[in-house]
Structure formats: structure tokens, C-alpha cells
Scaffold this active site. Structure first.
Site, PDB file in Angstrom:
ATOM      1  CG  HIS A 134      -1.929   0.965   1.376  1.00 52.67           C
ATOM      2  ND1 HIS A 134      -1.687   2.275   1.700  1.00 52.67           N
ATOM      3  CD2 HIS A 134      -3.270   0.852   1.225  1.00 52.67           C
ATOM      4  CE1 HIS A 134      -2.846   2.934   1.734  1.00 52.67           C
ATOM      5  NE2 HIS A 134      -3.819   2.092   1.450  1.00 52.67           N
ATOM      6  CG  ASP A 211       0.675  -2.038   6.188  1.00 50.55           C
ATOM      7  OD1 ASP A 211      -0.321  -2.153   6.934  1.00 50.55           O
ATOM      8  OD2 ASP A 211       0.650  -1.431   5.105  1.00 50.55           O
ATOM      9  CD  GLN A 214      -6.869  -4.490   4.310  1.00 50.70           C
ATOM     10  OE1 GLN A 214      -7.807  -5.226   4.655  1.00 50.70           O
ATOM     11  NE2 GLN A 214      -7.064  -3.224   4.010  1.00 50.70           N
ATOM     12  CE  LYS A 237      -7.328   0.080   6.018  1.00 52.05           C
ATOM     13  NZ  LYS A 237      -8.245   0.612   5.007  1.00 52.05           N
ATOM     14  CB  CYS A 375      -3.712   3.359  -1.644  1.00 53.05           C
ATOM     15  SG  CYS A 375      -4.961   4.596  -1.354  1.00 53.05           S
TER      16      CYS A 375
END
Lengths: 417, 149
Positions: A134, A211, A214, A237, A375
Site C-alpha cells: 500500500h 503493515d 489488513q 478496518k 492506493c
């Protein structure tokens, strides 16, 4: 375990009717149709428990934290710090000192880039990211590499959307200071083998940031099992409010890092001659934090834990398999990202129809999907598509909603025939 | 479906499938790129002027049906018009797609009228106007790229 597997896993015991009733927004109609919300990778809807908790905070507990000696300040501080404990347990971190609240994944990553990165990355050093990141896990590293004269290296991806571990291993020389990798790709759904990748990076002496924007929504995350040095994620999220996120960092690393932002709450004492910084994690939480957001995040994680994180993952995995099979029946539809290990995120293109038009037509059916580059422009270039449509499933989605998506896509084809 | 048929009128579907003037213009006097960073639409508009008169407009790039059809219809509509006429046409077109029809003279619009359905879809106004914004920048002759954000 921190991974989900593509083969049919254990059956989920999620009581979907009850779960759906927990999310008031799912009862509303959009354009005269029942809302089918398949944009969970962008943001998730909020359960009543989270909404109620925020209302309760403002109705009964509102005060600044870590400040007053008065009653409400104690209550608010207790709720705020209680959420930190929930996050610590959720990630299986060792200590609450390792949990820093931020505005979101993006701020968490920038914090590491600006604080750890500025001090530890120098001219000629290397930072490794991957081709499927991302923008939030690309740009902060580009910025610090530009500033320091360091080199940003990119792990290539194969046609299925899987990272090349062979290439990764070859890159891991002694110039590599940091590896920053997404847990799960927001654009393709690929679950990266972060445990193995962390092990390889550590063997080469590099620090690892994951990261997890998700990652947290789609499966069990155990930072001790992964052994990563930093793990970043966003509240919104994972069924919590927007504007709140977490940076997990190993204590010794956080301890050695300089503060990023200065202000109130991050200090022990201030004089014009010298300021003494506060201890962890407050050193990184300058200014009045997003108290409602943090408390809402704690409640959201409590809610998911109540359903069972593995249970949710199993439910979503069934949706992934079902929706993938149904979408593949559509002539002219190609799924972008077919990794063996995938979360419930499906990117697709439809021959002769731009994703933006797909999005508009599905919207008329009450179906919310994301269309665009997600993104992840370098990734779109790699797969030679300007954009994709993306259906991302959350814990409240159903097979029937996957069927409605397929019906909607047939309407798209009809309009463009 | 009725709103959708209003949006995706035959003229639009036809120009999307077979865009007119969809090619590079080697040696063009002006060349400007237009981006819509939100959805990834990306076009390059090539322009040749004869004094103040638009001699030729072509375009390349990719994007949704609305943006591509709009670029295509635009390229054939503005040919032979003066800079001022083209700018006026854009103003009229902009009024049409934003639903401000009080000032729109339908007769003036011709095939551009096919974009009237866009006004029901505010999220798509940028798609319909991307090529026009790019052309306007080319006519001004100062910049080499623009974005809609």
C-alpha cells in the site's frame, strides 16, 4: 499461527443472524435495495457494542486522560488504559508498554520511519519493501531513503500475487537495515509468509516492520510468534472507529528511539533548559489522544474476541472460496491475485468494462465495492491494469451477498453489451 | 435500470467502444496529461492550433466509459472552433453535467447532450470533465499536466 490457508479450513460456528443484528447499518437500504457492503478492506462497519461504548464514554465518562485528580479523569484514564491492555492481549504482546496509540497504520509507519529510521538508516543502507505494498508502506520509506541517501529495494511478485522468497533472500545483505512488509495485501488479498520473512531478515541483522492494516481484521495475529519488531494496524478496518491505530514495538527498540512529536503527555518535566521525556508508551503519545477512538477500539477487539478470531477467519475463508468460485463463472471476468494463501479480498477486472463503471452500476444495486488502484499504483502497473474492482468480505457478509454481487455483475455486462 | 440507461446512453457506449481521434499526434503544438488520482483515469490530450482556431485534438490514455466517451466526443466537437468558443462550450457542458441546467442551451450541445445523465451521479462529474479540463490547460499553453484533485 498468523496465517490463513487457501484450502477449506475448519468449519465456522459463527451465528451469522445474530452477528448481522449487531451491526445496525446493515439494516438500512441504499438506493432502494438492501445494503450489500463489500468494501471492508477500505473500512468496516461498527457493531452496536462499539457505538454504545462511545456514547457511554461521552455521556458518563468524558474527561482528559492522565491529567486530573478528579473522578472523571480517573474513569477516562482507566478506560483508555484498559483498552491498551485489551490490545496487548489481542496481539499477544509482552507488555502494555509495547502498545502505542496512533491515528492509524499510516501514522504508525511514519512514526517508525521518522524516529527509528532517522536514527538507524544511513547513506548506502538499504530498506526492503515489496511490489504489493500500500502507498502507506512505500512513501514513508521513500522519504527517509531520499533524505539519508539510502536505497529502497523491492521484492518482486509473481503472476499469482505471491512474493518471491528466493529474490528476497538474495536481497538480504548486510546493508539491509529494515524490511517493511504488508501482512495481507489490501489489493490482492495475498497473505505474506511474514513469520518466515521475519526470521530471514533477523538472520541478516535487519529490523522488521509489518503493515498489519489488513492482517488484524482477517486472522489471529501473535506478534511473539511472528517475532516482528514492529506491527502497525488501524482501528477502523477492524470494526472500531476511524482516527485510531496502534504501533506495536518491541520494548528495547521503542526505548532506544527518540520521540517523534513533542508536546503534552510525552514529557516528565519541561524547563527551557531541558525536557525529560516520559516513559513508554507515553513518550510517543504527544497531545491529548483520540480517547473515544481508543476506547472504541478496545470494545471492537473485545467484540471480535467474543466471536472468536479463528472462528471469524474460518467464516471469511468460506466466503472467499465460495465467492471466488461464483465470480469465476462470469465470462470475461479475471481475478487479479490468486495466491495459494489468501484472505477474503478479491480483486477483479471485467473485459471491456472499466472498474469505475462497474462500481457505479453495482452501487445502483445497493452493492458497495471499491474500484480504483487501491492506493497501490506500482502493483497495478505490475499487473498491467489501470484499476480493478475489489470485493472485500468481512465477518458479517454472507454467501447470499456473494450471489448478489454476481447478479450485479451480470447487470453490468448487460448495460455494456 | 432507468438512471443507468440515462447515464450510459448509446452515444456514450459507442464512443467508449470506438473512441474517435484516439491516437497520438506526432509533433503536436501542445500536449497535456490529465489525471484523476482518485480512480486512476489518465489521458494525454494533443492539440494543434491554427492561430486561435483549434485545428486538431487527439487523445490517448485509459479510464472509465464516461471519461473516454467524453474525451472522444470533445475531440470531434471542438475541431474548427476558436479557443473562446471551446471554453464556452466547456462551461455549458460543465453546467449540464453538474445539473445546473438553467443556463444550458440544448441546441448548442449536440452530441454532448448525451452526458446529461451524469448530473444524477455526482461521483462521476470528474470523469466527464477530465478531458475538458485537460484541453483547457492545453489551450492556455502553460502547463504539461493537471489533476482533478
Amino acid at each position: 499461527m498468523s496465517v490463513l490457508t487457501q484450502t477449506a479450513g475448519p468449519a465456522s460456528t459463527l451465528d451469522i443472524e445474530t452477528v448481522r443484528r449487531d451491526f445496525p447499518i446493515l439494516r438500512r437500504e441504499v438506493r432502494g435495495k438492501r445494503l450489500v457492503y463489500l468494501d471492508n478492506a477500505a473500512t468496516t462497519q461498527k457493531p452496536q457494542a462499539v457505538i454504545d461504548r462511545i456514547v457511554k464514554y461521552y455521556a458518563e465518562e468524558n474527561s482528559n486522560v492522565h491529567r486530573g485528580v478528579h473522578y472523571l479523569s480517573e474513569v477516562a484514564t482507566e478506560a483508555y488504559e484498559g483498552a491498551r491492555k485489551i490490545v496487548k492481549d489481542f496481539l499477544n504482546a509482552r507488555d502494555v508498554k509495547e502498545i502505542v496509540f496512533t491515528r492509524g497504520t499510516t501514522e504508525s509507519i511514519n512514526l517508525v520511519a521518522q524516529s527509528w529510521g532517522r536514527r538507524n538508516i544511513g547513506a548506502g543502507d538499504e530498506v526492503i519493501i515489496s511490489a504489493i505494498e500500500h502507498h502507506s508502506n512505500i512513501v514513508p520509506w521513500q522519504m527517509i531513503c531520499d533524505e539519508k541517501g539510502a536505497r529502497l529495494r523491492i521484492i518482486p511478485v509473481n503472476d499469482q500475487g505471491e512474493l518471491s522468497l528466493d529474490e528476497y533472500e538474495k536481497m538480504l545483505g548486510n546493508r539491509v537495515k529494515l524490511v517493511a512488509i504488508g501482512h495481507i495485501s489490501n489489493a490482492l488479498g495475498t497473505v505474506n509468509p511474514i513469520r518466515k520473512m521475519t526470521e530471514l531478515a533477523h538472520a541478516a541483522g535487519a529490523v522488521v516492520l509489518i503493515d498489519g492494516a489488513q492482517g488484524v481484521p482477517h486472522g489471529v495475529v501473535d506478534v511473539r510468534d511472528i517475532d516482528c519488531d514492529f506491527y502497525a494496524f488501524s482501528g477502523h478496518k477492524v470494526y472500531a472507529p476511524t482516527g485510531v491505530g496502534v504501533l506495536y514495538g518491541k520494548q528495547a527498540l521503542l526505548q532506544a528511539m527518540p520521540p517523534w512529536q513533542g508536546g503534552g503527555d510525552m514529557i516528565l518535566s519541561v524547563s527551557f533548559e531541558k525536557t525529560t521525556y516520559n516513559s513508554l508508551p507515553y513518550k510517543f503519545e504527544a497531545g491529548t489522544p483520540n480517547i473515544e477512538g481508543v476506547i472504541g477500539l478496545g470494545e471492537a477487539l473485545r467484540y471480535i474476541s467474543g466471536l472468536g478470531v479463528a472462528n471469524v477467519a474460518a467464516w471469511e475463508h468460506d466466503l472467499l472460496l465460495y465467492a471466488t468460485a461464483r465470480l469465476q463463472e462470469i465470462e470475461g471476468l479475471t481475478i487479479i491475485g490468486t495466491a495459494a494463501d489468501k484472505a477474503s479480498v478479491i480483486s477483479f477486472v471485467l473485459e471491456g468494462v472499466h472498474p469505475h463503471d462497474i462500481g457505479t452500476i453495482l452501487d445502483q444495486e445497493g452493492i458497495a465495492v471499491r474500484t480504483g488502484h487501491h492506493c497501490a499504483q506500482p502493483l497495478m502497473m505490475r499487473f498491467n491494469v489501470p484499476a480493478t474492482g475489489r470485493a472485500s468480505f468481512g465477518l458479517y457478509n454472507t454467501r447470499e451477498e456473494a450471489d448478489l454481487l454476481v447478479e450485479g455483475l451480470h447487470k453490468v455486462i448487460e448495460v455494456f453489451r | 435500470m432507468s438512471d443507468l440507461r440515462e447515464l450510459y446512453q448509446q452515444v456514450i457506449l459507442d464512443h467508449n467502444r470506438n473512441p474517435r481521434n484516439f491516437k497520438e499526434l506526432p509533433g503536436a503544438m501542445r500536449k497535456v496529461e490529465g489525471f484523476n488520482p482518485l480512480c486512476g483515469d489518465h489521458y494525454t490530450v494533443f492539440l494543434n492550433l491554427d492561430g486561435d482556431v483549434i485545428r486538431e485534438v487527439t487523445f490517448t490514455g485509459s479510464g472509465c466509459a464516461i471519461s473516454k466517451a467524453s474525451a472522444s466526443v470533445m475531440s470531434s466537437t471542438v475541431k474548427g472552433k476558436s479557443t473562446e468558443e471551446a471554453n464556452q462550450l466547456f462551461d455549458t457542458f460543465h453546467s449540464l453535467v453538474t445539473g445546473d441546467t438553467s443556463t444550458v442551451d440544448a441546441g448548442e450541445l449536440g452530441r454532448l447532450a448525451a452526458f446529461s445523465g451524469v448530473s444524477e451521479f455526482p461521483a462521476r462529474v470528474k470523469c466527464a470533465t477530465l478531458a475538458w479540463h485537460t484541453l483547457r490547460t492545453a489551450l492556455e499553453g502553460e502547463q504539461e499536466s493537471i489533476t482533478t484533485e
